[in-house]
Design a protein around this motif. Structure first.
Motif, PDB file in Angstrom:
ATOM      1  N   TRP A 208      28.320  16.341 -19.886  1.00 24.15           N
ATOM      2  CA  TRP A 208      29.160  16.100 -21.069  1.00 24.15           C
ATOM      3  C   TRP A 208      30.538  16.664 -20.766  1.00 24.15           C
ATOM      4  O   TRP A 208      30.699  17.861 -20.554  1.00 24.15           O
ATOM      5  CB  TRP A 208      28.550  16.759 -22.293  1.00 24.15           C
ATOM      6  N   LEU A 209      31.528  15.792 -20.717  1.00 22.82           N
ATOM      7  CA  LEU A 209      32.877  16.149 -20.299  1.00 22.82           C
ATOM      8  C   LEU A 209      33.700  16.649 -21.480  1.00 22.82           C
ATOM      9  O   LEU A 209      33.747  16.006 -22.533  1.00 22.82           O
ATOM     10  CB  LEU A 209      33.550  14.921 -19.674  1.00 22.82           C
ATOM     11  N   ILE A 210      34.363  17.794 -21.293  1.00 26.22           N
ATOM     12  CA  ILE A 210      35.229  18.358 -22.330  1.00 26.22           C
ATOM     13  C   ILE A 210      36.474  18.944 -21.678  1.00 26.22           C
ATOM     14  O   ILE A 210      36.513  19.179 -20.470  1.00 26.22           O
ATOM     15  CB  ILE A 210      34.530  19.454 -23.157  1.00 26.22           C
ATOM     16  N   GLY A 211      37.485  19.198 -22.475  1.00 26.10           N
ATOM     17  CA  GLY A 211      38.653  19.920 -22.010  1.00 26.10           C
ATOM     18  C   GLY A 211      38.435  21.422 -22.153  1.00 26.10           C
ATOM     19  O   GLY A 211      37.514  21.876 -22.843  1.00 26.10           O
ATOM     20  N   GLN A 212      39.294  22.196 -21.510  1.00 28.43           N
ATOM     21  CA  GLN A 212      39.120  23.644 -21.536  1.00 28.43           C
ATOM     22  C   GLN A 212      39.250  24.207 -22.949  1.00 28.43           C
ATOM     23  O   GLN A 212      38.558  25.164 -23.309  1.00 28.43           O
ATOM     24  CB  GLN A 212      40.128  24.305 -20.609  1.00 28.43           C
ATOM     25  N   ASP A 213      40.097  23.618 -23.770  1.00 30.85           N
ATOM     26  CA  ASP A 213      40.239  24.095 -25.143  1.00 30.85           C
ATOM     27  C   ASP A 213      38.926  23.965 -25.911  1.00 30.85           C
ATOM     28  O   ASP A 213      38.580  24.830 -26.731  1.00 30.85           O
ATOM     29  CB  ASP A 213      41.347  23.330 -25.871  1.00 30.85           C
TER      30      ASP A 213
END
Length: 207
Positions: free
Chosen positions: A99-104
């Motif tokens: 599951w891809l997410i940004g660092q924020d």
């Protein structure tokens, strides 16, 4: 790895594409762009589900590594990440699932609904902005200790946090909606097909 990137995409913009394409290039897998049809973490989207999915298709069309996915639309249920991953895991019980997410988003992981279950179901793939290394909350850092990998797909079905480094543009859908309502120039923040769709269908217009 089956790698998914979930988002409301209201509208999808160049930052979303940069994040997904960087992950696809680094890990050498396609990215399923999963439309968050009924998001639970924000007010109702400004554009309808069919409009947002049409924009998602237009954005992905030039990029074969990005695949528009209507999985959550077909489920017709609130878009909690853990529920989506549960359904995906049932369909692929032994596959490595990411599951891809940004660092924020990683920094706010502890606010997610049933977040510990997420790592039981999948790997988190986190795009870390080059030169930006915000510390995790202490409790989260403890729980993620020993789970980290960098720039490679794990062999296990779930449980790791995979770090991918990139430099996505600093842009948000909220910023774009406000710009469109104010008639500000925002075309450069949107994929060409998405901007054309917005103009044709007169979306995000102020009173």
């Amino acid at each position: 790895m089956i790698l998914c990137f979930g988002g409301t995409f209201d509208p999808i913009h160049v930052g979303h594409l940069a994040l997904a394409r960087q992950a696809a290039a680094t890990l050498k897998v396609p990215v399923r762009m999963v439309l968050s049809a009924w998001p639970t973490h924000r007010d109702s989207p400004s554009a309808s589900i069919p409009e947002r999915f049409a924009m998602l298709q237009a954005a992905c069309a030039p990029h074969p590594e990005l695949v528009p996915d209507d999985f959550e639309i077909r489920r017709e249920a609130p878009s909690y990440t853990v529920d989506t991953l549960t359904a995906l895991r049932q369909a692929q019980p032994k596959a490595a699932l990411g599951w891809l997410i940004g660092q924020d988003s990683l920094l706010s992981l502890e606010t997610w609904d049933r977040w510990p279950q997420v790592l039981e179901l999948a790997h988190l793939v986190v795009l870390q902005r080059a030169g930006y290394d915000a510390p995790l909350p202490e409790s989260l850092a403890r729980q993620l200790a020993g789970r980290w990998l960098t720039d490679r797909c794990p062999e296990a079905p779930a449980g790791h946090v995979v770090r991918v480094t990139g430099q996505p543009p600093a842009v948000s859908s909220t910023q774009i909606r406000k710009g469109l309502m104010a008639r500000d120039p925002v075309a450069h923040l949107l994929p060409t097909g998405v901007f054309s769709y917005i103009r044709t269908h007169r979306l995000y217009r102020g009173p």
